[in-house]
Design a protein around this motif. Structure first.
Motif, PDB file in Angstrom:
ATOM      1  N   GLN A  20      51.303 -20.185  53.895  1.00  0.00           N
ATOM      2  CA  GLN A  20      51.967 -18.985  53.382  1.00  0.00           C
ATOM      3  C   GLN A  20      53.437 -19.253  53.066  1.00  0.00           C
ATOM      4  OE1 GLN A  20      50.758 -16.731  56.829  1.00  0.00           O
ATOM      5  NE2 GLN A  20      49.600 -15.286  55.535  1.00  0.00           N
ATOM      6  N   LEU A  21      54.093 -20.050  53.919  1.00  0.00           N
ATOM      7  CA  LEU A  21      55.491 -20.397  53.658  1.00  0.00           C
ATOM      8  C   LEU A  21      55.612 -21.203  52.369  1.00  0.00           C
ATOM      9  CD1 LEU A  21      56.613 -21.289  57.279  1.00  0.00           C
ATOM     10  CD2 LEU A  21      57.364 -19.316  55.928  1.00  0.00           C
ATOM     11  N   GLU A  22      54.707 -22.154  52.182  1.00  0.00           N
ATOM     12  CA  GLU A  22      54.720 -22.945  50.946  1.00  0.00           C
ATOM     13  C   GLU A  22      54.493 -22.048  49.737  1.00  0.00           C
ATOM     14  OE1 GLU A  22      52.647 -26.808  48.792  1.00  0.00           O
ATOM     15  OE2 GLU A  22      51.823 -26.090  50.685  1.00  0.00           O
ATOM     16  N   ALA A  23      53.530 -21.140  49.831  1.00  0.00           N
ATOM     17  CA  ALA A  23      53.246 -20.224  48.722  1.00  0.00           C
ATOM     18  C   ALA A  23      54.459 -19.357  48.401  1.00  0.00           C
ATOM     19  CB  ALA A  23      52.036 -19.352  49.056  1.00  0.00           C
ATOM     20  N   THR A  24      55.169 -18.940  49.424  1.00  0.00           N
ATOM     21  CA  THR A  24      56.379 -18.139  49.220  1.00  0.00           C
ATOM     22  C   THR A  24      57.413 -18.931  48.426  1.00  0.00           C
ATOM     23  OG1 THR A  24      56.021 -16.884  51.253  1.00  0.00           O
ATOM     24  CG2 THR A  24      58.276 -16.959  50.409  1.00  0.00           C
ATOM     25  N   ILE A  25      57.617 -20.172  48.804  1.00  0.00           N
ATOM     26  CA  ILE A  25      58.592 -21.023  48.113  1.00  0.00           C
ATOM     27  C   ILE A  25      58.172 -21.277  46.680  1.00  0.00           C
ATOM     28  CG2 ILE A  25      59.614 -23.334  48.056  1.00  0.00           C
ATOM     29  CD1 ILE A  25      59.374 -23.255  51.193  1.00  0.00           C
ATOM     30  N   VAL A  26      56.922 -21.665  46.481  1.00  0.00           N
ATOM     31  CA  VAL A  26      56.418 -21.975  45.137  1.00  0.00           C
ATOM     32  C   VAL A  26      56.494 -20.737  44.243  1.00  0.00           C
ATOM     33  CG1 VAL A  26      54.359 -22.638  43.828  1.00  0.00           C
ATOM     34  CG2 VAL A  26      54.981 -23.901  45.893  1.00  0.00           C
ATOM     35  N   ASP A  27      56.055 -19.601  44.754  1.00  0.00           N
ATOM     36  CA  ASP A  27      56.100 -18.360  43.975  1.00  0.00           C
ATOM     37  C   ASP A  27      57.525 -17.994  43.580  1.00  0.00           C
ATOM     38  OD1 ASP A  27      53.351 -18.162  44.172  1.00  0.00           O
ATOM     39  OD2 ASP A  27      53.381 -16.597  45.714  1.00  0.00           O
ATOM     40  N   ALA A  28      58.455 -18.134  44.524  1.00  0.00           N
ATOM     41  CA  ALA A  28      59.847 -17.782  44.241  1.00  0.00           C
ATOM     42  C   ALA A  28      60.433 -18.680  43.156  1.00  0.00           C
ATOM     43  CB  ALA A  28      60.681 -17.877  45.514  1.00  0.00           C
ATOM     44  N   ILE A  29      60.123 -19.960  43.218  1.00  0.00           N
ATOM     45  CA  ILE A  29      60.649 -20.903  42.224  1.00  0.00           C
ATOM     46  C   ILE A  29      59.999 -20.673  40.868  1.00  0.00           C
ATOM     47  CG2 ILE A  29      60.775 -23.345  41.579  1.00  0.00           C
ATOM     48  CD1 ILE A  29      61.105 -23.907  44.634  1.00  0.00           C
ATOM     49  N   GLN A  30      58.692 -20.488  40.855  1.00  0.00           N
ATOM     50  CA  GLN A  30      57.985 -20.288  39.583  1.00  0.00           C
ATOM     51  C   GLN A  30      58.393 -18.986  38.909  1.00  0.00           C
ATOM     52  OE1 GLN A  30      53.806 -20.754  40.495  1.00  0.00           O
ATOM     53  NE2 GLN A  30      53.917 -22.977  40.293  1.00  0.00           N
ATOM     54  N   ALA A  31      58.642 -17.952  39.701  1.00  0.00           N
ATOM     55  CA  ALA A  31      59.032 -16.667  39.132  1.00  0.00           C
ATOM     56  C   ALA A  31      60.406 -16.772  38.479  1.00  0.00           C
ATOM     57  CB  ALA A  31      59.027 -15.579  40.208  1.00  0.00           C
ATOM     58  N   GLY A  32      61.270 -17.583  39.057  1.00  0.00           N
ATOM     59  CA  GLY A  32      62.594 -17.788  38.489  1.00  0.00           C
ATOM     60  C   GLY A  32      63.472 -16.553  38.474  1.00  0.00           C
ATOM     61  N   GLU A  33      63.186 -15.602  39.332  1.00  0.00           N
ATOM     62  CA  GLU A  33      63.938 -14.357  39.365  1.00  0.00           C
ATOM     63  C   GLU A  33      65.137 -14.478  40.298  1.00  0.00           C
ATOM     64  OE1 GLU A  33      61.391 -11.066  40.289  1.00  0.00           O
ATOM     65  OE2 GLU A  33      59.864 -11.720  38.876  1.00  0.00           O
ATOM     66  N   GLU A  34      66.258 -13.963  39.846  1.00  0.00           N
ATOM     67  CA  GLU A  34      67.496 -14.012  40.625  1.00  0.00           C
ATOM     68  C   GLU A  34      67.333 -13.351  41.995  1.00  0.00           C
ATOM     69  OE1 GLU A  34      70.616 -15.360  39.593  1.00  0.00           O
ATOM     70  OE2 GLU A  34      69.496 -16.210  37.918  1.00  0.00           O
ATOM     71  N   LYS A  35      66.526 -12.309  42.060  1.00  0.00           N
ATOM     72  CA  LYS A  35      66.374 -11.578  43.323  1.00  0.00           C
ATOM     73  C   LYS A  35      65.712 -12.422  44.409  1.00  0.00           C
ATOM     74  CE  LYS A  35      61.965  -9.385  42.213  1.00  0.00           C
ATOM     75  NZ  LYS A  35      61.264  -8.127  41.992  1.00  0.00           N
TER      76      LYS A  35
END
Length: 73
Positions: A20-35
């Motif tokens: 889940q931690l990895e998915a959180t990191i990958v999702d955040a990077i792929q989304a590329g959103e400032e937030k």
């Protein structure tokens, strides 16, 4: 209203496993959103605090390479 962003982020991931931690990191990077940047910052802070000096040096070297590549793009 007193909002402690770091505490809120840590609370949100407190029960996450490695996947889940990895998915959180990958999702955040792929989304590329400032937030998402504050959350990634908190995760990096946790990693940094748990790392020994050799690991920190490797991260700095990787970061330096990443910065150079980003600037060349």
């Amino acid at each position: 209203m007193d909002l402690n962003l770091r505490k809120a982020i840590l609370s949100n991931i407190a029960s996450n496993d490695q996947e889940q931690l990895e998915a959180t990191i990958v999702d955040a990077i792929q989304a590329g959103e400032e937030k998402m940047l504050p959350g990634l910052g908190v995760l990096f802070e946790l990693i940094w605090k748990q790392s020994d000096e050799q690991d920190k040096q490797e991260m700095i070297e990787s970061l330096e390479q990443g910065v150079k590549q980003a600037n060349d793009a």
